[in-house]
Design a protein around this motif. Structure first.
Motif, PDB file in Angstrom:
ATOM      1  N   THR A  58       0.815  -1.206   0.000  1.00 45.64           N
ATOM      2  CA  THR A  58       0.000   0.000   0.000  1.00 45.64           C
ATOM      3  C   THR A  58       0.852   1.261   0.000  1.00 45.64           C
ATOM      4  O   THR A  58       0.336   2.356  -0.138  1.00 45.64           O
ATOM      5  N   ASN A  59       2.149   1.068   0.185  1.00 45.20           N
ATOM      6  CA  ASN A  59       3.059   2.215   0.254  1.00 45.20           C
ATOM      7  C   ASN A  59       2.656   3.185   1.367  1.00 45.20           C
ATOM      8  O   ASN A  59       2.833   4.396   1.268  1.00 45.20           O
ATOM      9  N   LYS A  60       2.066   2.636   2.392  1.00 44.59           N
ATOM     10  CA  LYS A  60       1.679   3.433   3.562  1.00 44.59           C
ATOM     11  C   LYS A  60       2.131   2.660   4.795  1.00 44.59           C
ATOM     12  O   LYS A  60       1.829   1.475   4.926  1.00 44.59           O
ATOM     13  N   SER A  61       2.843   3.308   5.669  1.00 46.81           N
ATOM     14  CA  SER A  61       3.391   2.552   6.787  1.00 46.81           C
ATOM     15  C   SER A  61       2.489   2.580   8.016  1.00 46.81           C
ATOM     16  O   SER A  61       2.574   1.732   8.880  1.00 46.81           O
ATOM     17  N   ASN A  62       1.615   3.570   8.064  1.00 43.51           N
ATOM     18  CA  ASN A  62       0.816   3.742   9.271  1.00 43.51           C
ATOM     19  C   ASN A  62       1.676   3.830  10.528  1.00 43.51           C
ATOM     20  O   ASN A  62       1.293   3.338  11.585  1.00 43.51           O
ATOM     21  N   VAL A  63       2.828   4.413  10.361  1.00 44.90           N
ATOM     22  CA  VAL A  63       3.708   4.639  11.502  1.00 44.90           C
ATOM     23  C   VAL A  63       4.039   6.131  11.553  1.00 44.90           C
ATOM     24  O   VAL A  63       4.389   6.717  10.541  1.00 44.90           O
ATOM     25  N   PHE A  64       3.878   6.699  12.698  1.00 52.44           N
ATOM     26  CA  PHE A  64       4.287   8.086  12.872  1.00 52.44           C
ATOM     27  C   PHE A  64       5.641   8.135  13.574  1.00 52.44           C
ATOM     28  O   PHE A  64       5.897   7.356  14.493  1.00 52.44           O
ATOM     29  N   GLY A  65       6.475   9.039  13.142  1.00 51.10           N
ATOM     30  CA  GLY A  65       7.741   9.262  13.835  1.00 51.10           C
ATOM     31  C   GLY A  65       7.558  10.358  14.870  1.00 51.10           C
ATOM     32  O   GLY A  65       6.684  11.217  14.741  1.00 51.10           O
ATOM     33  N   LEU A  66       8.358  10.292  15.897  1.00 49.69           N
ATOM     34  CA  LEU A  66       8.280  11.293  16.956  1.00 49.69           C
ATOM     35  C   LEU A  66       9.690  11.573  17.447  1.00 49.69           C
ATOM     36  O   LEU A  66      10.358  10.662  17.956  1.00 49.69           O
ATOM     37  N   VAL A  67      10.144  12.798  17.231  1.00 43.51           N
ATOM     38  CA  VAL A  67      11.511  13.136  17.597  1.00 43.51           C
ATOM     39  C   VAL A  67      11.522  14.187  18.697  1.00 43.51           C
ATOM     40  O   VAL A  67      10.925  15.253  18.554  1.00 43.51           O
ATOM     41  N   VAL A  68      12.163  13.878  19.789  1.00 36.43           N
ATOM     42  CA  VAL A  68      12.309  14.826  20.887  1.00 36.43           C
ATOM     43  C   VAL A  68      13.774  14.887  21.297  1.00 36.43           C
ATOM     44  O   VAL A  68      14.533  13.959  21.022  1.00 36.43           O
ATOM     45  N   PRO A  69      14.156  15.980  21.947  1.00 34.92           N
ATOM     46  CA  PRO A  69      15.537  16.054  22.437  1.00 34.92           C
ATOM     47  C   PRO A  69      15.825  14.915  23.417  1.00 34.92           C
ATOM     48  O   PRO A  69      16.846  14.259  23.335  1.00 34.92           O
ATOM     49  N   GLY A  70      14.878  14.686  24.325  1.00 36.45           N
ATOM     50  CA  GLY A  70      15.062  13.599  25.285  1.00 36.45           C
ATOM     51  C   GLY A  70      13.727  13.180  25.855  1.00 36.45           C
ATOM     52  O   GLY A  70      12.847  14.011  26.041  1.00 36.45           O
ATOM     53  N   ILE A  71      13.582  11.901  26.082  1.00 36.98           N
ATOM     54  CA  ILE A  71      12.300  11.416  26.579  1.00 36.98           C
ATOM     55  C   ILE A  71      12.121  11.754  28.056  1.00 36.98           C
ATOM     56  O   ILE A  71      11.032  12.031  28.517  1.00 36.98           O
ATOM     57  N   SER A  72      13.219  11.726  28.779  1.00 43.30           N
ATOM     58  CA  SER A  72      13.153  11.879  30.226  1.00 43.30           C
ATOM     59  C   SER A  72      12.870  13.318  30.639  1.00 43.30           C
ATOM     60  O   SER A  72      13.741  14.024  31.116  1.00 43.30           O
ATOM     61  N   ASN A  73      11.666  13.689  30.456  1.00 44.91           N
ATOM     62  CA  ASN A  73      11.267  15.057  30.701  1.00 44.91           C
ATOM     63  C   ASN A  73       9.753  14.989  30.813  1.00 44.91           C
ATOM     64  O   ASN A  73       9.084  14.476  29.937  1.00 44.91           O
ATOM     65  N   TYR A  74       9.250  15.482  31.902  1.00 49.59           N
ATOM     66  CA  TYR A  74       7.835  15.270  32.158  1.00 49.59           C
ATOM     67  C   TYR A  74       6.951  15.822  31.052  1.00 49.59           C
ATOM     68  O   TYR A  74       5.965  15.223  30.666  1.00 49.59           O
ATOM     69  N   PHE A  75       7.354  16.976  30.550  1.00 46.40           N
ATOM     70  CA  PHE A  75       6.543  17.565  29.500  1.00 46.40           C
ATOM     71  C   PHE A  75       6.497  16.662  28.276  1.00 46.40           C
ATOM     72  O   PHE A  75       5.431  16.341  27.745  1.00 46.40           O
ATOM     73  N   TYR A  76       7.666  16.222  27.833  1.00 42.68           N
ATOM     74  CA  TYR A  76       7.693  15.404  26.638  1.00 42.68           C
ATOM     75  C   TYR A  76       7.020  14.070  26.833  1.00 42.68           C
ATOM     76  O   TYR A  76       6.348  13.573  25.950  1.00 42.68           O
ATOM     77  N   HIS A  77       7.227  13.469  27.983  1.00 41.92           N
ATOM     78  CA  HIS A  77       6.645  12.145  28.036  1.00 41.92           C
ATOM     79  C   HIS A  77       5.148  12.176  28.255  1.00 41.92           C
ATOM     80  O   HIS A  77       4.453  11.230  27.898  1.00 41.92           O
ATOM     81  N   SER A  78       4.622  13.278  28.766  1.00 40.71           N
ATOM     82  CA  SER A  78       3.167  13.350  28.783  1.00 40.71           C
ATOM     83  C   SER A  78       2.663  13.608  27.359  1.00 40.71           C
ATOM     84  O   SER A  78       1.616  13.109  26.955  1.00 40.71           O
ATOM     85  N   PHE A  79       3.452  14.351  26.614  1.00 39.70           N
ATOM     86  CA  PHE A  79       3.122  14.539  25.203  1.00 39.70           C
ATOM     87  C   PHE A  79       3.139  13.204  24.469  1.00 39.70           C
ATOM     88  O   PHE A  79       2.210  12.856  23.733  1.00 39.70           O
ATOM     89  N   ILE A  80       4.187  12.464  24.703  1.00 43.47           N
ATOM     90  CA  ILE A  80       4.329  11.168  24.044  1.00 43.47           C
ATOM     91  C   ILE A  80       3.189  10.237  24.423  1.00 43.47           C
ATOM     92  O   ILE A  80       2.585   9.584  23.567  1.00 43.47           O
ATOM     93  N   ALA A  81       2.882  10.205  25.710  1.00 36.94           N
ATOM     94  CA  ALA A  81       1.808   9.322  26.167  1.00 36.94           C
ATOM     95  C   ALA A  81       0.521   9.667  25.445  1.00 36.94           C
ATOM     96  O   ALA A  81      -0.234   8.801  25.010  1.00 36.94           O
ATOM     97  N   SER A  82       0.292  10.946  25.295  1.00 32.59           N
ATOM     98  CA  SER A  82      -0.916  11.415  24.651  1.00 32.59           C
ATOM     99  C   SER A  82      -0.961  10.999  23.178  1.00 32.59           C
ATOM    100  O   SER A  82      -1.964  10.469  22.693  1.00 32.59           O
ATOM    101  N   VAL A  83       0.116  11.222  22.480  1.00 34.58           N
ATOM    102  CA  VAL A  83       0.152  10.886  21.059  1.00 34.58           C
ATOM    103  C   VAL A  83       0.067   9.372  20.865  1.00 34.58           C
ATOM    104  O   VAL A  83      -0.617   8.888  19.958  1.00 34.58           O
TER     105      VAL A  83
END
Lengths: 325, 325
Positions: A58-83
């Motif tokens: 299908t040429n569609k991966s159905n995968v989203f990439g997510l790039v952050v400076p670092g996961i160990s950060n409350y703000f980012y990981h709540s963002f990640i959890a949400s996404v």
DNA sequence: AATTTTACCGCAAACGATTGCGGTAATGTT
DNA sequence: AACATTACCGCAATCGTTTGCGGTAAAATT
């Protein structure tokens, strides 16, 4: 028992691969009896479709990439959890990469994402122009990019940010409303864009109506030290621009055994976790990574569905009343 | 410019796909001139090999799955950060899923992981037997599973845990050494293996030498309530089995305006973040998610490389002295 | 009985990359 | 000049799934 494929099922049942495929998808061409037999065997053999094959075709991966400076950060990981939550709900997978603010790793990450033909990318970027170019290349390859939090300062890209100005304004107005008269306001590093935005909005909302002492801290430790110093001048309220600063300030408060809110009021802009660790809980204006994630995801979905309209959004901060003011 | 493939390059250059493939892989059969032309064009066309195609052909995804109850947890996200770091270094990708402790979602996650033919799985599981069976099915499909932190209580699987017993023992011995006489020890849900292990080791180390009151809390709120109740009996020390419990306990301490460590001593088993938020900082025994991640990754790599030997490892905890005891 | 309709099902190509095998031209060897 | 070697390169199958198109039997229609 290694991996069951359509072929496995087809040979066992003596029917063609296409029939098996259609049977599993409940295609009207296939008789109920066949569907029955196929789905039974599929169950006992623990058949799961090979996502790689599907994505390839299908040429569609159905995968989203997510790039952050670092996961160990409350703000980012709540963002990640949400996404992650939303992605799962919409049958997408998430490939999470951290750059460590290292441009070289960032480029490698991008390469990996392209190799995996991600359907879209969420990115919080360290502000180097060279990197930004690489991200923009993805857009040319029709891969939607949603920048969040740390976004490039150029137009024509999707940007989802917390409502910095609004959060600061809301904090200031809350302080005014509570009839406070002397605020110690602790902001972050004065070179950061986020600090500038919050400071400007805060001062504008205060509008000279009450006494405000502004200081800048670039770590929890320096926030603690600055709080200790300035407690001598008996402010009736401390405003903390961020969680890190709040953590430092609270240590100073505890060190001096001050009663909150009787001896002193506290209000902060926060992601919502740290304020719940104290008694009384800290009153804060929430800049939720969680909400930001939802917003970013929605934006992504509309891009995936073909929207070429650029999103430039900010989250609406909310006052969460603790007992500290 | 959408997606460049080997075919794109081959038609532009008027050579076969195989030649392009071999040229890019520096195969000796291909002349330097051809290699030169191919790699130049590949560069200008931003060619990136399609990971899905490669994975399909090799039947290897080079993607590791990672399942946790929730990302928003300091322990897990330091674990995740650690595993991500190593994975990237070894050219693996990471697919992260959170279960929210919901068995249904957990099953869906497993399905997704199987569909994606992950090369291995890191899992921290909510202790339902039905789920565990599903995980064990992966092993039958030759997908190595490394359980970490919350691991099933059955033999014959890879388990990487924090040194629960050792951490509890170290905590107990520290309390004894400080000459404390009456400890309020707050543990987690008594059905959890981790609770059982820590409790047993703790009591064994205390060995009846001093007075210990054991209670079980299954949330920060209940830890707070239990602490408040038991403060009436004037313990000289509170031991908290986890960060969550510590957070609750500290709210009770603050609520009663107790001086730490003069009025009461505090010691916890912790990942290291929460203890730094208070003044004085809390003395704790560290159980590092970061270290656990490295250990788990190494274990995974040896499995991937064909080891059938089961790993049952624990990290070595360390005492970090704050000023709370 | 001849023809049309319906109900099922299979063939084969395609997605992109890899690789064993075979083939052709140029060069080297006697 | 006849043969062997080397240097390059292409064919075709494969991984697992999907899907347009075509085909064959049985049932329905005339």
């Amino acid at each position: 028992m290694s991996n069951t494929t359509l072929k496995t099922i087809s040979t066992v049942l003596g029917i063609s691969i296409s029939t098996v495929s259609r049977a599993l998808k409940n295609h009207p061409d296939i008789s109920n009896k066949t569907k029955q037999r196929v789905s039974e065997l599929a169950n006992t053999l623990d058949y799961e479709p090979n996502a790689n094959a599907i994505h390839l075709r299908t040429n569609k991966s159905n995968v989203f990439g997510l790039v952050v400076p670092g996961i160990s950060n409350y703000f980012y990981h709540s963002f990640i959890a949400s996404v992650e939550e939303e992605s799962r709900r919409q049958q997408f997978s998430l490939m999470i990469l951290q750059s460590g603010d290292d441009p070289e790793i960032e480029m490698l990450n991008l390469k990996l994402l392209r190799q995996n033909r991600v359907s879209g990318l969420f990115a919080s970027v360290s502000n180097s122009n060279k990197q930004i170019d690489a991200y923009l290349k993805l857009k040319e390859a029709d891969i939607p990019v949603i920048f969040f939090d740390k976004v490039p300062d150029i137009p024509g890209c999707n940007r989802i940010c917390v409502g910095d100005a609004e959060a600061a304004r809301l904090s200031a107005n809350t302080i005014l409303q509570k009839n406070k008269k002397h605020v110690l306001a602790i902001f972050g590093d004065e070179n950061l864009l986020i600090t500038k935005k919050r400071l400007a909005a805060f001062m504008q909302a205060i509008d000279g109506k009450i006494n405000v002492t502004v200081v800048h801290a670039n770590s929890a430790a320096s926030a603690e030290a600055l709080t200790l110093e300035n407690l001598l001048f008996k402010p009736d309220t401390v405003f903390c621009m961020s969680d890190e600063i709040l953590a430092g300030t609270m240590k100073a408060i505890q060190r001096n055994s001050l009663k909150v809110p009787d001896d002193i009021g506290i209000i902060a802009i926060s992601n919502g976790f740290i304020p719940t660790l104290y008694h009384p809980e800290i009153t804060f204006v929430e800049t939720s990574g969680y909400k930001l994630g939802k917003l970013a995801f929605n934006s992504m979905m509309s891009c995936v569905k073909g929207s070429t309209f650029f999103h430039d959004l900010t989250t609406q901060p909310v006052l969460v009343e603790g007992g500290s003011l």
